[in-house]
Design an enzyme around this catalytic site. Structure first.
Site, PDB file in Angstrom:
ATOM      1  N   SER A  54      47.744   3.487  31.825  1.00  0.00           N
ATOM      2  CA  SER A  54      46.495   3.293  32.647  1.00  0.00           C
ATOM      3  C   SER A  54      46.620   1.693  33.012  1.00  0.00           C
ATOM      4  CB  SER A  54      45.115   3.273  31.521  1.00  0.00           C
ATOM      5  OG  SER A  54      44.161   3.308  32.286  1.00  0.00           O
TER       6      SER A  54
ATOM      7  N   GLU B 197      42.713  13.481  38.266  1.00  0.00           N
ATOM      8  CA  GLU B 197      42.372  12.043  37.901  1.00  0.00           C
ATOM      9  C   GLU B 197      41.872  11.428  39.283  1.00  0.00           C
ATOM     10  OE1 GLU B 197      44.575   9.519  35.074  1.00  0.00           O
ATOM     11  OE2 GLU B 197      45.958  10.941  34.916  1.00  0.00           O
TER      12      GLU B 197
ATOM     13  N   HIS C 134      42.629  11.761  31.942  1.00  0.00           N
ATOM     14  CA  HIS C 134      43.244  10.333  31.896  1.00  0.00           C
ATOM     15  C   HIS C 134      44.036  10.230  30.885  1.00  0.00           C
ATOM     16  CE1 HIS C 134      43.920   6.488  33.277  1.00  0.00           C
ATOM     17  NE2 HIS C 134      43.478   5.786  32.462  1.00  0.00           N
TER      18      HIS C 134
END
Length: 305
Positions: free
Chosen positions: A146, A240, A270
């Site tokens: 991320s 996502e 995610h």
């Protein structure tokens, strides 16, 4: 779809995603993230880790190896506002078991108390401290998830731009690569996204940047140059909202001749790799990642469990 994934989807949609959307401030979000990490890891996964100081940046190691040994340098996710080495210790430990290489987790500073470019500055300082200590860049696999994945790519771009030695390879899970929020899947995947609340992205971006340019390559590596970059692995789920961050990043890297592996998985959360304690899909993805890492680091120990 496995029963574990069905159960996790229900939990994330009904509890985690709503909780993230309601968090009034970063402190509350951090507490929620830490509690969730303990639940996912079923205990305290950082117990037994080694504490370290990379310049001014604290860090955790799965175990601190000799300066000449190959290692993984991993930046945790959390949108630049939450997360720490403890929340990602279980993931680091699993990567270490699957690859045979010890993992270092820098505890970079978080916004809004420390806005951009604090996280990038700490990532660069951690890298430079490891190199100064004697770790060979060619024996380092650089990774993150991320925001941490974006941070790893931003660090790679800086090394390429300055002509500094590069890592052996880079691996990123659902990386956040574009803080201009221009990816089309932010809108088109809003309904299929399992974890990230779309309505919070703008607020998150503003807390991190605090008026800085969203196209700065230190926070949005999609706008960087990557001459001489090593092989890169990107893993992302097709459901996502950040899918386009990976697709466009892969295409951009290829423009510079980079050897890119883009793995698009199915209807998963995610950074589903984070849930390796629950999801067979996470363990399979991390197994693929471990194979990629072993392919590019100089030693190839036998696979773990």
């Amino acid at each position: 779809m496995s029963w574990q994934l069905k159960a996790l989807r229900v939990f994330l949609r009904q509890a985690a995603r709503r909780s993230l959307a309601r968090q009034p401030d970063s402190v509350a979000a951090r507490r929620w993230f830490e509690r969730g990490a303990w639940l996912n890891a079923r205990g305290r996964p950082w117990v037994g880790f080694t504490h370290d100081q990379l310049g001014q940046v604290p860090a955790l190691w799965t175990a601190q190896p000799a300066d000449s040994a190959p290692i993984l340098l991993y930046f945790h996710g959390g949108g630049y506002v939450m997360g720490n080495p403890r929340t990602h210790a279980a993931l680091a430990g699993y990567l270490t078991r699957r690859t045979g290489y010890d993992t270092c987790l820098p505890d970079y500073r978080l916004a809004p108390e420390h806005p951009f470019p604090a996280a990038f500055d700490d990532a660069l300082a951690a890298w430079q401290a490891l190199v100064a200590r004697g770790y060979d860049p060619a024996q380092i696999a650089l990774g993150g998830d991320s925001a941490g994945g974006g941070l790893a790519l931003a660090l790679l771009a800086h090394l390429c731009a300055t002509g500094a030695p590069r890592p052996a390879c880079v691996f990123v899970f659902s990386p956040f690569t574009d803080l201009t929020l221009s990816g089309g899947t932010i809108r088109s995947n809003a309904a299929s996204e399992i974890l990230l609340p779309v309505q919070r992205l703008q607020q998150l971006r503003d807390r991190v940047l605090q008026g800085a340019d969203a196209t700065d390559p230190r926070i949005s590596p999609l706008f960087s140059t990557f001459n001489g970059a090593p092989p890169v692995l990107l893993q992302v789920a097709r459901s996502e909202i950040l899918l386009d961050d990976s697709r466009r990043m892969a295409a951009h890297l290829r423009e510079f001749g980079t050897d890119v592996t883009l793995q698009e998985w199915g209807n998963l959360p995610h950074v589903w790799q984070y849930f390796h304690g629950w999801l067979p899909e996470a363990r399979k993805a991390l197994g693929d990642c471990a194979g990629f890492i072993r392919q590019h680091l100089p030693e190839r120990p036998s696979d773990g469990n």
